[in-house]
Design a protein around this motif. Structure first.
Motif, PDB file in Angstrom:
ATOM      1  N   ASP A  22       0.915  -1.251  -0.082  1.00  0.00           N
ATOM      2  CA  ASP A  22      -0.193  -0.035   0.066  1.00  0.00           C
ATOM      3  C   ASP A  22       0.771   0.940   0.164  1.00  0.00           C
ATOM      4  O   ASP A  22       1.775   1.663   0.695  1.00  0.00           O
ATOM      5  N   PRO A  23       0.279   1.982  -1.122  1.00  0.00           N
ATOM      6  CA  PRO A  23       1.418   2.899  -0.743  1.00  0.00           C
ATOM      7  C   PRO A  23       1.557   4.575  -0.205  1.00  0.00           C
ATOM      8  O   PRO A  23       2.490   4.729   0.414  1.00  0.00           O
ATOM      9  N   ASP A  24       0.258   4.420   0.781  1.00  0.00           N
ATOM     10  CA  ASP A  24       0.003   4.998   1.588  1.00  0.00           C
ATOM     11  C   ASP A  24       0.751   4.434   2.766  1.00  0.00           C
ATOM     12  O   ASP A  24       0.862   5.346   4.571  1.00  0.00           O
ATOM     13  N   VAL A  25       1.201   3.591   3.078  1.00  0.00           N
ATOM     14  CA  VAL A  25       2.248   2.914   4.215  1.00  0.00           C
ATOM     15  C   VAL A  25       3.458   3.074   4.349  1.00  0.00           C
ATOM     16  O   VAL A  25       4.148   2.237   3.461  1.00  0.00           O
ATOM     17  N   THR A  26       3.684   3.714   5.353  1.00  0.00           N
ATOM     18  CA  THR A  26       5.765   4.462   5.327  1.00  0.00           C
ATOM     19  C   THR A  26       6.575   4.044   5.557  1.00  0.00           C
ATOM     20  O   THR A  26       7.308   3.985   6.005  1.00  0.00           O
ATOM     21  N   ALA A  63       2.823   5.038  15.681  1.00  0.00           N
ATOM     22  CA  ALA A  63       2.340   3.818  15.140  1.00  0.00           C
ATOM     23  C   ALA A  63       0.704   5.387  14.684  1.00  0.00           C
ATOM     24  O   ALA A  63       0.034   5.544  15.822  1.00  0.00           O
ATOM     25  N   ASP A  64      -0.174   5.077  13.258  1.00  0.00           N
ATOM     26  CA  ASP A  64      -1.342   5.628  13.813  1.00  0.00           C
ATOM     27  C   ASP A  64      -2.151   5.224  13.045  1.00  0.00           C
ATOM     28  O   ASP A  64      -3.493   5.556  12.856  1.00  0.00           O
ATOM     29  N   LEU A  65      -1.801   3.367  13.851  1.00  0.00           N
ATOM     30  CA  LEU A  65      -3.147   2.233  13.268  1.00  0.00           C
ATOM     31  C   LEU A  65      -2.755   1.449  13.742  1.00  0.00           C
ATOM     32  O   LEU A  65      -1.373   1.132  13.379  1.00  0.00           O
ATOM     33  N   VAL A  66      -2.978   0.627  14.616  1.00  0.00           N
ATOM     34  CA  VAL A  66      -2.913  -1.121  15.604  1.00  0.00           C
ATOM     35  C   VAL A  66      -4.183  -1.547  14.559  1.00  0.00           C
ATOM     36  O   VAL A  66      -5.365  -1.108  14.808  1.00  0.00           O
ATOM     37  N   VAL A  67      -2.837  -3.099  13.826  1.00  0.00           N
ATOM     38  CA  VAL A  67      -3.754  -3.406  13.755  1.00  0.00           C
ATOM     39  C   VAL A  67      -3.719  -5.097  14.137  1.00  0.00           C
ATOM     40  O   VAL A  67      -2.733  -5.660  14.769  1.00  0.00           O
ATOM     41  N   ILE A  68      -5.093  -5.416  14.646  1.00  0.00           N
ATOM     42  CA  ILE A  68      -4.760  -6.748  16.091  1.00  0.00           C
ATOM     43  C   ILE A  68      -5.295  -8.065  15.165  1.00  0.00           C
ATOM     44  O   ILE A  68      -6.430  -7.814  14.705  1.00  0.00           O
ATOM     45  N   GLY A  69      -4.878  -9.135  14.958  1.00  0.00           N
ATOM     46  CA  GLY A  69      -4.979 -10.118  13.754  1.00  0.00           C
ATOM     47  C   GLY A  69      -5.389 -11.049  15.004  1.00  0.00           C
ATOM     48  O   GLY A  69      -6.919 -11.427  14.726  1.00  0.00           O
ATOM     49  N   LEU A 290      -8.055  -8.441  -3.669  1.00  0.00           N
ATOM     50  CA  LEU A 290      -8.074  -7.337  -3.168  1.00  0.00           C
ATOM     51  C   LEU A 290      -7.726  -6.483  -3.257  1.00  0.00           C
ATOM     52  O   LEU A 290      -6.130  -5.957  -3.435  1.00  0.00           O
ATOM     53  N   ARG A 291      -8.181  -5.540  -4.531  1.00  0.00           N
ATOM     54  CA  ARG A 291      -7.133  -4.167  -5.097  1.00  0.00           C
ATOM     55  C   ARG A 291      -7.328  -2.877  -4.447  1.00  0.00           C
ATOM     56  O   ARG A 291      -6.097  -2.312  -3.991  1.00  0.00           O
ATOM     57  N   THR A 292      -7.961  -2.378  -3.898  1.00  0.00           N
ATOM     58  CA  THR A 292      -8.173  -1.617  -2.867  1.00  0.00           C
ATOM     59  C   THR A 292      -6.855  -1.170  -1.886  1.00  0.00           C
ATOM     60  O   THR A 292      -6.623  -2.504  -1.261  1.00  0.00           O
ATOM     61  N   PRO A 293      -6.019  -0.244  -1.699  1.00  0.00           N
ATOM     62  CA  PRO A 293      -5.202  -0.796  -0.405  1.00  0.00           C
ATOM     63  C   PRO A 293      -5.657  -0.559   0.433  1.00  0.00           C
ATOM     64  O   PRO A 293      -6.571   0.054   0.578  1.00  0.00           O
ATOM     65  N   LEU A 294      -5.135  -1.479   1.457  1.00  0.00           N
ATOM     66  CA  LEU A 294      -6.431  -2.127   2.647  1.00  0.00           C
ATOM     67  C   LEU A 294      -5.738  -0.932   4.258  1.00  0.00           C
ATOM     68  O   LEU A 294      -7.149  -0.992   4.969  1.00  0.00           O
ATOM     69  N   ALA A 295      -4.815   0.112   4.086  1.00  0.00           N
ATOM     70  CA  ALA A 295      -4.868   0.460   5.273  1.00  0.00           C
ATOM     71  C   ALA A 295      -5.229   1.283   5.547  1.00  0.00           C
ATOM     72  O   ALA A 295      -5.798   1.911   6.521  1.00  0.00           O
ATOM     73  N   GLY A 296      -5.862   2.193   4.684  1.00  0.00           N
ATOM     74  CA  GLY A 296      -7.299   3.290   4.234  1.00  0.00           C
ATOM     75  C   GLY A 296      -8.729   2.782   4.521  1.00  0.00           C
ATOM     76  O   GLY A 296      -9.212   3.718   5.702  1.00  0.00           O
ATOM     77  N   VAL A 297      -8.533   1.639   4.341  1.00  0.00           N
ATOM     78  CA  VAL A 297     -10.392   1.088   4.685  1.00  0.00           C
ATOM     79  C   VAL A 297      -9.653   0.696   5.843  1.00  0.00           C
ATOM     80  O   VAL A 297     -10.989   0.685   7.399  1.00  0.00           O
ATOM     81  N   LEU A 298      -8.919   0.279   6.591  1.00  0.00           N
ATOM     82  CA  LEU A 298      -8.429   0.075   8.330  1.00  0.00           C
ATOM     83  C   LEU A 298      -8.648   0.804   8.975  1.00  0.00           C
ATOM     84  O   LEU A 298      -9.470   0.859   9.867  1.00  0.00           O
ATOM     85  N   LEU A 299      -8.021   2.262   8.709  1.00  0.00           N
ATOM     86  CA  LEU A 299      -7.743   2.827   9.123  1.00  0.00           C
ATOM     87  C   LEU A 299      -9.514   3.834   9.225  1.00  0.00           C
ATOM     88  O   LEU A 299      -9.364   4.392  10.665  1.00  0.00           O
ATOM     89  N   ASN A 300     -10.855   3.822   8.381  1.00  0.00           N
ATOM     90  CA  ASN A 300     -11.482   4.545   7.988  1.00  0.00           C
ATOM     91  C   ASN A 300     -12.151   3.510   9.501  1.00  0.00           C
ATOM     92  O   ASN A 300     -13.305   4.032  10.124  1.00  0.00           O
ATOM     93  N   ALA A 301     -12.113   2.196   9.547  1.00  0.00           N
ATOM     94  CA  ALA A 301     -13.026   1.617  10.135  1.00  0.00           C
ATOM     95  C   ALA A 301     -12.588   1.879  11.407  1.00  0.00           C
ATOM     96  O   ALA A 301     -13.291   2.037  12.491  1.00  0.00           O
ATOM     97  N   ALA A 302     -10.979   2.102  11.691  1.00  0.00           N
ATOM     98  CA  ALA A 302     -10.344   2.174  13.435  1.00  0.00           C
ATOM     99  C   ALA A 302     -11.090   3.721  13.947  1.00  0.00           C
ATOM    100  O   ALA A 302     -11.732   3.930  14.580  1.00  0.00           O
TER     101      ALA A 302
END
Ligand code: AMP
Ligand code: GLY
Length: 417
Positions: A22-26, A63-69, A290-302
């Motif tokens: 995902d290009p948004d993930v630095t 971190a801007d986002l934490v994803v718990i698996g 999934l073609r949509t970059p993932l980070a933005g979707v997860l951040l929107n949910a968060a």
């Protein structure tokens, strides 16, 4: 965006792989991770069940986002601790994660939301257990109320076995047997808006032909060519949205990944179980499509802004994943065996096939097995037949002493059966 992923299985490797593309993930971090995740993320040591420790790590990394698996940290309240530290987190609160943590709670929510599921009794005494077993008859379905790491459910024609399992549980759900193919459908939600992903099917039994003991999952595929094209819409209306609405109404909104395990019965769709996190190995095939970059979707949910999320875009491709498991899995696995052939897959099969790591670690320079499920070999193709072919030719390159895998993942679906 700086992202921290908590967990260290093939599901987390799939999440990290998508996030790394995902290009948004630095910056991408993972704790504890595994040998494969180390190639795409910086690894950290942390006790994943310790909310304060995870929150401290997230804050320290900015971190801007934490994803718990996995489910265990969610049920233990790790998402609450991270959220309290002011870091957006993809994953439900402990209260909402009870949807997975307690089968009785899930049944109560479904009753409140009018969600179709197996009829059931919650039992705590021997008398209640006898009455429930007699009421439903064989095949008996007996579920430990609490989290049992995949070992809580017994489905059997043998009443003595059903009784013994029920008596060994403190609180047990005994329910009607549901006949029909199983489907896993995931939805991303912020507690209000619900965004369904694509359905997948997993293979729970250890051996070909759905024989042998239950496992955490030996493979998966998506899409499901045999399923009704209106399935997602139907499950959205009858299961996912009502469940999310009910939890919000109760004051315990669910944000994160809502996983509906479904049976497609002759009388319609029924919920077998809910999970409060991405499923493993289904995530491997769903994210592959999934073609949509993932980070933005997860951040929107968060953040609670999923209503602003543009529709998800899917590849017009099929995906198959085949799990390579250790000797003796799902019994106590043998670990520490060297894994060879990983570089060959990377050189010869990429980008169509790739290896996601589950239980692996480095021993010096060598990658060795470190768990029951070791690798999840994933491939995409124009259809299931091609994805299957690519996945299995990559599997053939991997050498791990005593390893086992199923040879029939997605075989029926690819053959149009
Ligand atoms: P898990 O809860 O993931 O360990 O899964 C248990 C498995 O047991 C499910 O995937 C189903 O195959 C089976 N199962 C659970 N509930 C029922 C039911 N009511 N009827 C038939 N099979 C069930
Ligand atoms: N695929 C089953 C699970 O994740 O529970």
């Amino acid at each position: 965006m700086k992202v921290l992923v908590i967990g260290g299985g093939a599901r987390e490797h799939a999440l990290c792989r998508s996030l790394s593309l995902d290009p948004d993930v630095t910056a991408l971090h993972c704790a504890p991770g595994n040998a494969g995740i180390a190639e795409v993320a910086e690894l950290h040591r942390v006790d994943a069940l310790d909310g304060a420790a995870v929150a401290e790590l997230a804050s320290g990394l900015n971190a801007d986002l934490v994803v718990i698996g996995p489910e265990a940290p969610l049920v233990a309240g790790v998402a609450d601790a991270v959220r309290a530290a002011g870091v957006p987190v993809f994953g439900p609160s402990a209260q909402a994660a009870r949807l997975e943590g307690s089968k009785a709670f899930a049944k109560d929510v479904m009753a409140g939301a009018n969600v179709p599921t197996a009829r059931s009794y919650v039992c705590t005494t021997a008398e209640e257990i006898e009455a429930a077993l007699a009421a439903f008859g064989a095949p008996y379905v007996v579920k430990d109320d609490g989290l049992a790491a995949g070992k809580g459910v017994v489905v059997t024609d043998d009443v003595a076995e059903a009784r013994a399992h029920a008596l060994a549980c403190e609180r047990v759900v005994i329910e009607e047997y549901l006949d029909g193919p199983e489907v896993s459908l995931f939805a991303i939600t912020d507690g209000v808006t619900v965004l369904p992903l694509q359905p997948a099917q997993d293979f729970k039994r250890a051996l070909d032909g759905d024989e042998g003991p239950n496992t955490g999952g030996m493979g998966a595929y998506s899409p499901l060519p045999w399923s009704d094209p209106r399935l997602v819409e139907e499950v959205m209306d009858s299961v996912l949205q009502p469940t999310v609405d009910e939890l919000r109404r109760r004051g315990t909104p669910f944000s994160g990944l809502l996983y509906a395990g479904l049976a497609i019965t002759s009388r319609g769709v029924r919920v077998i179980e809910f999970n409060a996190r991405f499923g493993d190995p289904e995530t491997q095939v769903v994210l592959a499509r999934l073609r949509t970059p993932l980070a933005g979707v997860l951040l929107n949910a968060a953040r609670g802004t999923l209503d602003a999320q543009p529709p998800l875009v899917w590849r017009n491709e099929a995906a198959v994943t085949v799990v390579i498991a250790s000797h003796n899995y799902p019994g106590p696995p043998r670990t520490g065996d060297p894994i060879e052939g990983l570089a060959e897959v990377a050189a010869k099969d990429a980008p169509y096939a790739y290896v996601l790591h589950a239980g692996t670690r480095y021993e010096g320079e060598a990658v060795v097995s470190a768990g029951g499920r070791v690798l999840s070999v994933t491939a995409t193709g124009a259809d299931l037949a091609q994805a299957r072919e690519r996945a299995y030719s990559a599997v053939e390159r991997i050498r791990l002493d005593g390893a086992q895998h199923r040879t029939d993942i997605a075989a029926k679906a690819a053959a149009g059966l």
